[in-house]
Design a protein around this motif. Structure first.
Motif, PDB file in Angstrom:
ATOM      1  N   TRP A  29       0.835  -1.201   0.000  1.00 60.85           N
ATOM      2  CA  TRP A  29       0.000   0.000   0.000  1.00 60.85           C
ATOM      3  C   TRP A  29       0.874   1.256   0.000  1.00 60.85           C
ATOM      4  CZ3 TRP A  29      -0.524   3.658   4.028  1.00 60.85           C
ATOM      5  CH2 TRP A  29      -1.498   4.630   3.796  1.00 60.85           C
ATOM      6  N   LEU A  30       1.948   1.271   0.805  1.00 59.51           N
ATOM      7  CA  LEU A  30       2.838   2.427   0.835  1.00 59.51           C
ATOM      8  C   LEU A  30       3.510   2.640  -0.520  1.00 59.51           C
ATOM      9  CD1 LEU A  30       4.641   2.279   4.286  1.00 59.51           C
ATOM     10  CD2 LEU A  30       3.086   4.024   3.462  1.00 59.51           C
ATOM     11  N   ARG A  31       3.929   1.575  -1.170  1.00 69.03           N
ATOM     12  CA  ARG A  31       4.556   1.694  -2.486  1.00 69.03           C
ATOM     13  C   ARG A  31       3.588   2.294  -3.504  1.00 69.03           C
ATOM     14  NH1 ARG A  31       8.989  -2.144  -3.971  1.00 69.03           N
ATOM     15  NH2 ARG A  31       9.872  -2.793  -1.994  1.00 69.03           N
ATOM     16  N   VAL A  32       2.363   1.795  -3.504  1.00 72.30           N
ATOM     17  CA  VAL A  32       1.369   2.300  -4.451  1.00 72.30           C
ATOM     18  C   VAL A  32       1.045   3.759  -4.142  1.00 72.30           C
ATOM     19  CG1 VAL A  32      -1.031   2.073  -5.194  1.00 72.30           C
ATOM     20  CG2 VAL A  32       0.387   0.039  -4.946  1.00 72.30           C
ATOM     21  N   LYS A  33       0.893   4.092  -2.881  1.00 69.83           N
ATOM     22  CA  LYS A  33       0.539   5.453  -2.476  1.00 69.83           C
ATOM     23  C   LYS A  33       1.614   6.452  -2.886  1.00 69.83           C
ATOM     24  CE  LYS A  33      -0.262   8.283   1.558  1.00 69.83           C
ATOM     25  NZ  LYS A  33       0.265   8.482   2.869  1.00 69.83           N
ATOM     26  N   ASN A  34       2.894   6.071  -2.767  1.00 67.53           N
ATOM     27  CA  ASN A  34       3.993   6.985  -3.059  1.00 67.53           C
ATOM     28  C   ASN A  34       4.513   6.884  -4.481  1.00 67.53           C
ATOM     29  OD1 ASN A  34       4.205   8.261  -0.480  1.00 67.53           O
ATOM     30  ND2 ASN A  34       4.944   6.324   0.297  1.00 67.53           N
ATOM     31  N   GLY A  35       3.859   6.106  -5.325  1.00 68.02           N
ATOM     32  CA  GLY A  35       4.205   6.083  -6.734  1.00 68.02           C
ATOM     33  C   GLY A  35       5.314   5.132  -7.126  1.00 68.02           C
ATOM     34  N   TYR A  36       5.740   4.260  -6.231  1.00 68.98           N
ATOM     35  CA  TYR A  36       6.772   3.286  -6.588  1.00 68.98           C
ATOM     36  C   TYR A  36       6.134   2.144  -7.366  1.00 68.98           C
ATOM     37  CZ  TYR A  36       9.934   5.556  -3.328  1.00 68.98           C
ATOM     38  OH  TYR A  36      10.725   6.462  -2.696  1.00 68.98           O
ATOM     39  N   PRO A  37       6.855   1.627  -8.348  1.00 69.13           N
ATOM     40  CA  PRO A  37       6.282   0.503  -9.096  1.00 69.13           C
ATOM     41  C   PRO A  37       6.287  -0.766  -8.254  1.00 69.13           C
ATOM     42  CG  PRO A  37       8.505   0.947  -9.843  1.00 69.13           C
ATOM     43  CD  PRO A  37       8.143   2.041  -8.870  1.00 69.13           C
ATOM     44  N   LEU A  38       5.296  -1.594  -8.458  1.00 69.13           N
ATOM     45  CA  LEU A  38       5.245  -2.875  -7.769  1.00 69.13           C
ATOM     46  C   LEU A  38       6.258  -3.813  -8.399  1.00 69.13           C
ATOM     47  CD1 LEU A  38       1.390  -3.308  -7.423  1.00 69.13           C
ATOM     48  CD2 LEU A  38       3.008  -2.493  -5.722  1.00 69.13           C
TER      49      LEU A  38
END
Length: 105
Positions: A29-38
């Protein structure tokens, strides 16, 4: 006795499993929220961002990086001058100052 041990250990194992899954969900969730690719299990991006917003971000960061590098270069130059002044013999610096105070002919 074997059933008693299982009844004692099972809740602990369940809690550890739930905590691990919860941590994974939270970091995703933090990755998606901050724009990092999965990423997949091999560390490659699953859905890398290549949109206009991402490209604009890269441009801005590159410009800021260039400005900071230029500023760092000027700070290094100033530091070199200060180091020269501090490490020079004191009588030489005093002589240079006195030479600047004398009127030019």
């Amino acid at each position: 006795m074997n059933l008693e041990v299982l009844n004692t250990i099972a809740p602990i194992v369940t809690m550890v499993g739930i905590a691990g899954i919860g941590g994974w969900v939270f970091t995703t969730w933090l990755r998606v929220k901050n724009g990092y690719p999965l990423e997949n299990s091999w560390g490659k991006a699953v859905y890398p961002k290549t949109g206009d917003e991402a490209m604009e971000r890269v441009k801005l960061i590159s410009q800021e990086n260039a400005q900071l590098r230029a500023e760092l270069g000027s700070v290094k130059d100033r530091l070199a001058v200060i180091e020269r002044i501090v490490t020079d013999e004191s009588h030489r610096v005093a002589a240079e100052i006195e030479a600047l105070r004398r009127p030019a002919n």
